[in-house]
Design an enzyme around this catalytic site. Structure first.
Site, PDB file in Angstrom:
ATOM      1  N   ASN A   6     -36.253  57.684  68.600  1.00 38.41           N
ATOM      2  CA  ASN A   6     -36.569  56.388  67.584  1.00 38.41           C
ATOM      3  C   ASN A   6     -37.194  55.408  68.316  1.00 38.41           C
ATOM      4  O   ASN A   6     -37.781  54.461  67.702  1.00 38.41           O
ATOM      5  CB  ASN A   6     -34.937  56.103  67.204  1.00 38.41           C
ATOM      6  CG  ASN A   6     -34.434  57.079  66.000  1.00 38.41           C
ATOM      7  OD1 ASN A   6     -35.223  58.211  65.612  1.00 38.41           O
ATOM      8  ND2 ASN A   6     -33.254  56.740  65.703  1.00 38.41           N
ATOM      9  N   ARG A  32     -40.727  61.393  58.230  1.00 35.75           N
ATOM     10  CA  ARG A  32     -40.181  59.974  57.773  1.00 35.75           C
ATOM     11  C   ARG A  32     -41.110  58.556  58.699  1.00 35.75           C
ATOM     12  O   ARG A  32     -41.370  57.853  58.144  1.00 35.75           O
ATOM     13  CB  ARG A  32     -38.653  59.808  58.052  1.00 35.75           C
ATOM     14  CG  ARG A  32     -38.127  58.744  57.976  1.00 35.75           C
ATOM     15  CD  ARG A  32     -37.821  58.162  56.517  1.00 35.75           C
ATOM     16  NE  ARG A  32     -37.446  56.788  56.384  1.00 35.75           N
ATOM     17  CZ  ARG A  32     -37.601  56.127  55.283  1.00 35.75           C
ATOM     18  NH1 ARG A  32     -37.697  56.659  54.315  1.00 35.75           N
ATOM     19  NH2 ARG A  32     -37.176  54.673  55.312  1.00 35.75           N
ATOM     20  N   CYS A  75     -35.123  63.898  57.233  1.00 42.66           N
ATOM     21  CA  CYS A  75     -34.065  64.460  56.942  1.00 42.66           C
ATOM     22  C   CYS A  75     -33.407  64.183  55.644  1.00 42.66           C
ATOM     23  O   CYS A  75     -33.777  63.017  55.115  1.00 42.66           O
ATOM     24  CB  CYS A  75     -33.068  63.881  58.055  1.00 42.66           C
ATOM     25  SG  CYS A  75     -33.429  64.730  59.638  1.00 42.66           S
ATOM     26  N   PRO A  85     -35.393  54.732  50.416  1.00 38.15           N
ATOM     27  CA  PRO A  85     -36.467  53.923  49.972  1.00 38.15           C
ATOM     28  C   PRO A  85     -37.394  53.143  50.798  1.00 38.15           C
ATOM     29  O   PRO A  85     -36.683  52.752  52.273  1.00 38.15           O
ATOM     30  CB  PRO A  85     -35.812  52.894  48.913  1.00 38.15           C
ATOM     31  CG  PRO A  85     -34.415  52.641  49.477  1.00 38.15           C
ATOM     32  CD  PRO A  85     -34.073  53.939  50.168  1.00 38.15           C
ATOM     33  N   ILE A  86     -38.343  52.591  50.305  1.00 38.36           N
ATOM     34  CA  ILE A  86     -39.356  51.733  51.127  1.00 38.36           C
ATOM     35  C   ILE A  86     -39.733  50.501  50.892  1.00 38.36           C
ATOM     36  O   ILE A  86     -40.744  49.818  51.242  1.00 38.36           O
ATOM     37  CB  ILE A  86     -40.624  52.626  51.750  1.00 38.36           C
ATOM     38  CG1 ILE A  86     -41.334  53.057  50.676  1.00 38.36           C
ATOM     39  CG2 ILE A  86     -40.268  53.827  52.754  1.00 38.36           C
ATOM     40  CD1 ILE A  86     -42.683  53.440  50.952  1.00 38.36           C
ATOM     41  N   ASP A  87     -38.834  49.937  49.920  1.00 35.42           N
ATOM     42  CA  ASP A  87     -39.118  48.605  49.255  1.00 35.42           C
ATOM     43  C   ASP A  87     -39.262  47.593  50.280  1.00 35.42           C
ATOM     44  O   ASP A  87     -40.052  46.631  49.999  1.00 35.42           O
ATOM     45  CB  ASP A  87     -37.975  48.407  48.065  1.00 35.42           C
ATOM     46  CG  ASP A  87     -36.840  48.506  48.490  1.00 35.42           C
ATOM     47  OD1 ASP A  87     -36.313  49.558  49.276  1.00 35.42           O
ATOM     48  OD2 ASP A  87     -35.880  47.546  48.298  1.00 35.42           O
ATOM     49  N   ASP A 116     -26.039  57.838  63.137  1.00 33.92           N
ATOM     50  CA  ASP A 116     -26.591  58.778  63.811  1.00 33.92           C
ATOM     51  C   ASP A 116     -25.787  59.708  64.681  1.00 33.92           C
ATOM     52  O   ASP A 116     -25.864  60.850  65.138  1.00 33.92           O
ATOM     53  CB  ASP A 116     -27.917  58.693  64.747  1.00 33.92           C
ATOM     54  CG  ASP A 116     -29.059  58.277  63.729  1.00 33.92           C
ATOM     55  OD1 ASP A 116     -29.151  58.575  62.716  1.00 33.92           O
ATOM     56  OD2 ASP A 116     -30.216  57.914  64.407  1.00 33.92           O
ATOM     57  N   ILE A 160     -24.355  53.508  55.691  1.00 33.08           N
ATOM     58  CA  ILE A 160     -25.898  53.537  55.895  1.00 33.08           C
ATOM     59  C   ILE A 160     -26.662  54.164  54.780  1.00 33.08           C
ATOM     60  O   ILE A 160     -27.497  53.882  54.016  1.00 33.08           O
ATOM     61  CB  ILE A 160     -26.335  53.690  57.132  1.00 33.08           C
ATOM     62  CG1 ILE A 160     -25.673  52.891  58.391  1.00 33.08           C
ATOM     63  CG2 ILE A 160     -27.880  53.137  57.218  1.00 33.08           C
ATOM     64  CD1 ILE A 160     -25.806  51.044  58.362  1.00 33.08           C
TER      65      ILE A 160
HETATM   66  C1  UD1 Z   1     -33.897  54.524  61.384  1.00 29.47           C
HETATM   67  C2  UD1 Z   1     -33.669  55.719  62.396  1.00 29.47           C
HETATM   68  C3  UD1 Z   1     -32.396  56.704  61.940  1.00 29.47           C
HETATM   69  C4  UD1 Z   1     -31.343  55.805  61.819  1.00 29.47           C
HETATM   70  C5  UD1 Z   1     -31.528  54.751  60.908  1.00 29.47           C
HETATM   71  C6  UD1 Z   1     -30.128  53.790  60.603  1.00 29.47           C
HETATM   72  C7  UD1 Z   1     -36.114  56.031  63.432  1.00 29.47           C
HETATM   73  C8  UD1 Z   1     -37.223  57.057  63.274  1.00 29.47           C
HETATM   74  N1  UD1 Z   1     -34.942  56.566  62.438  1.00 29.47           N
HETATM   75  O1  UD1 Z   1     -34.047  55.088  59.975  1.00 29.47           O
HETATM   76  O2  UD1 Z   1     -32.409  57.785  62.861  1.00 29.47           O
HETATM   77  O3  UD1 Z   1     -30.229  56.794  61.092  1.00 29.47           O
HETATM   78  O4  UD1 Z   1     -32.456  53.774  61.328  1.00 29.47           O
HETATM   79  O5  UD1 Z   1     -29.777  53.229  62.010  1.00 29.47           O
HETATM   80  O6  UD1 Z   1     -35.686  55.100  63.906  1.00 29.47           O
HETATM   81  N2  UD1 Z   1     -33.521  50.837  53.023  1.00 29.47           N
HETATM   82  C9  UD1 Z   1     -33.840  50.290  51.940  1.00 29.47           C
HETATM   83  N3  UD1 Z   1     -35.141  49.747  51.692  1.00 29.47           N
HETATM   84  C10 UD1 Z   1     -36.073  50.052  52.590  1.00 29.47           C
HETATM   85  C11 UD1 Z   1     -35.682  50.415  53.954  1.00 29.47           C
HETATM   86  C12 UD1 Z   1     -34.433  50.910  54.018  1.00 29.47           C
HETATM   87  O7  UD1 Z   1     -32.943  50.134  51.035  1.00 29.47           O
HETATM   88  O8  UD1 Z   1     -37.252  49.747  52.513  1.00 29.47           O
HETATM   89  C13 UD1 Z   1     -31.902  51.237  53.466  1.00 29.47           C
HETATM   90  C14 UD1 Z   1     -31.911  52.733  53.518  1.00 29.47           C
HETATM   91  O9  UD1 Z   1     -32.034  53.478  52.458  1.00 29.47           O
HETATM   92  C15 UD1 Z   1     -30.683  52.785  54.491  1.00 29.47           C
HETATM   93  C16 UD1 Z   1     -30.819  51.494  55.081  1.00 29.47           C
HETATM   94  O10 UD1 Z   1     -31.529  50.489  54.640  1.00 29.47           O
HETATM   95  O11 UD1 Z   1     -29.514  52.706  53.530  1.00 29.47           O
HETATM   96  C17 UD1 Z   1     -31.191  51.471  56.751  1.00 29.47           C
HETATM   97  O12 UD1 Z   1     -32.344  52.585  56.608  1.00 29.47           O
HETATM   98  P1  UD1 Z   1     -33.465  51.973  57.829  1.00 29.47           P
HETATM   99  O13 UD1 Z   1     -32.639  51.079  58.861  1.00 29.47           O
HETATM  100  O14 UD1 Z   1     -34.505  51.524  56.973  1.00 29.47           O
HETATM  101  O15 UD1 Z   1     -33.491  53.527  58.399  1.00 29.47           O
HETATM  102  P2  UD1 Z   1     -34.746  54.192  58.805  1.00 29.47           P
HETATM  103  O16 UD1 Z   1     -35.773  53.195  59.690  1.00 29.47           O
HETATM  104  O17 UD1 Z   1     -35.386  55.087  57.943  1.00 29.47           O
END
Ligand code: UD1
Length: 441
Positions: free
Chosen positions: A45, A114, A138, A144-146, A327, A349
């Protein structure tokens, strides 16, 4: 299927090829204690956003101890398509991003990875234009990516939403104050990537504080970026005109370290694990101690030994860093299944992160899901059987369960595990596990 001998395992790839599934499985013979020494690989990560960051500089980046895992290979494939020259020299990865094309990041590799979303901030900064697939990864929830998209819009980007991809353009990225609704790791990294070469000052409020975000900041600072507030929830980035060549040591992977600590605890073993940074794993170490492990950490080496029967830690709740990492949640479901008493995991999370429960229950665990909670009845005798990994950490957790189980466990679909572990079987064999991976040509 209940097997007693490693030789009894026939790998029937046709079933999986037919379903379009994996071509690798892990076979583990359980019930003996792990002991020995193992070194921890570079952090997945941490390195994934750093790979995207290497695109910001029209020059050379060298990464020492970059883990050779399939998530990294996928990112490198995309980077080669974009025009980067990539070379491995033993444990050094050399990236030359002098020339960069303006091609869309929408192929099959981008769709399944991802972390490909991290190219968005970097490409917008370098090319002022990016076309990028909605990312895969996964199957652990909606993801989401908002937050990424809304923050980039605040910096001046124009984003158009197509059915399967995003088209983004900007004439000039401008620094601004961005307050996240929740501390997303990926969004913090994407905005850092967009901000280091932007005009003016960017402030990210409610930023993620994960050690991997700090590693990205350290890499960027070493390349010439100006960032303060590392390790806090408020990052301040002063835009610079350009970055320069750099060579960076990738930190050890705290989740791989946590997985092996869990495996030693589950099998009542004792081991020395090299590459454990105590503050990065503090919550996991705290829970393991609470469950009855003696853990001493000196000079980034963890000495672990289990003391008597494992005890339930009560309830663990996954939270953003420095809380208990999501994780590590699956590996703890395996561990709690063999610990004395009732344990509870509350996942805060990702909503769909109990992928392994059915398989663990088939091995003899007794876990019930109630909304966001998994309730684990402990002191179960696990039995080897055939199970299927459905995500990266869940796959690793099934291997941990297999190490404690009576007889042979076959974990199918371990391509997922290879996304994050360089060679989990070799590492566990260093701890004297009886384990091997079967690969279909
Ligand atoms: C990263 C890690 C992953 C870990 C996660 C949480 C990497 C490559 N992956 O994933 O292993 O499990 O952090 O520690 O580093 N969310 C939104 N909108 C967004 C972005 C996120 O609602 O635009 C939400 C997600 O759905 C989730 C939460 O925020 O519920 C945390 O997600 P995020 O911290 O963004 O996880 P990743 O970066 O995808």
């Amino acid at each position: 299927m209940y097997c007693n001998r490693m030789e009894d395992i026939a790998y029937d790839s046709s079933v999986f090829l037919f379903r379009g599934m994996t071509m690798s499985s892990v076979v583990v013979s359980g019930s003996s204690s792990l002991y020995g020494e193992v070194s921890i690989q570079g952090s997945k990560n941490a390195v994934l956003p750093i790979l995207a960051a290497s695109l910001l500089h029209s020059g050379v980046t060298v990464l020492k101890d970059c883990p050779c895992i399939s998530d990294v290979s996928d990112m490198l494939l995309i980077m080669e398509d974009l025009g980067c020259q990539i070379k491995w020299d033993n444990n050094f990865l050399i990236i030359d991003a002098t020339k960069l094309n303006q091609i869309p990041v929408t192929g099959d590799t981008a769709k399944k990875t991802r972390a490909s979303i991290l190219f968005l901030g970097a490409l917008l900064s370098r090319n002022k234009h990016a076309v990028i697939s909605y990312p895969g990864g996964c199957t652990i929830g909606k993801r989401p990516i908002d937050i990424h998209v809304n923050s980039l819009k605040k910096m001046g980007a124009l984003l158009e939403d197509e059915e399967n991809f995003l088209t983004c353009n900007v004439s000039k990225l401008r620094g601004t104050r961005i307050e996240f609704p929740s501390p997303s790791v990926g969004a913090t990294e994407n905005i850092l990537l967009a901000a280091v070469l932007a005009e003016g000052i960017t402030e990210i409020v409610n930023a993620a504080r994960e050690p991997e975000v700090t590693a990205l900041c350290e890499f960027l600072i070493q390349s010439g970026a100006k960032i303060t507030g590392l390790g806090t929830s408020c990052l301040r980035i002063v835009g610079v005109d350009e970055l320069h060549d750099t060579s960076y040591q990738v930190p050890p992977d705290r989740i791989v370290a946590g997985t092996y600590l869990t495996a030693v605890a589950a099998t009542s073993g004792y081991a020395v694990i090299h590459g454990v940074i105590e503050q990065d794993l503090a919550e996991v170490i705290y829970v393991l101690r609470k469950m009855g492990c003696l853990i001493d950490i000196r000079e980034n080496k963890a000495f672990i030994k289990r003391k008597g029967t494992l005890q339930s830690p009560g309830t663990i709740t996954t939270e953003p860093f420095p809380g208990f990492p999501t994780d590590m949640q699956s590996q703890f479901l395996s561990l709690m299944s063999v610990a004395y008493g009732e344990s509870v995991v509350e996942e805060r999370i990702f909503e769909a992160r109990y992928n392994i429960v059915d398989d663990l229950n088939r091995m003899g665990a007794l876990i019930n899901i109630e909304d966001k909670k998994a309730i684990v009845q402990g002191l179960r005798r696990l039995r080897g059987t055939e199970v299927v990994a459905k995500d990266l950490r869940g796959g690793a957790a099934l291997i941990v369960a297999g190490l404690t189980a009576e007889g042979i466990t076959v974990v199918r679909n371990t391509d997922y595990v290879e996304r994050g572990y360089v060679d989990i079987c070799k590492d566990l064999r260093n701890l004297n596990a009886n384990i091997r991976m079967i690969k279909e040509a």
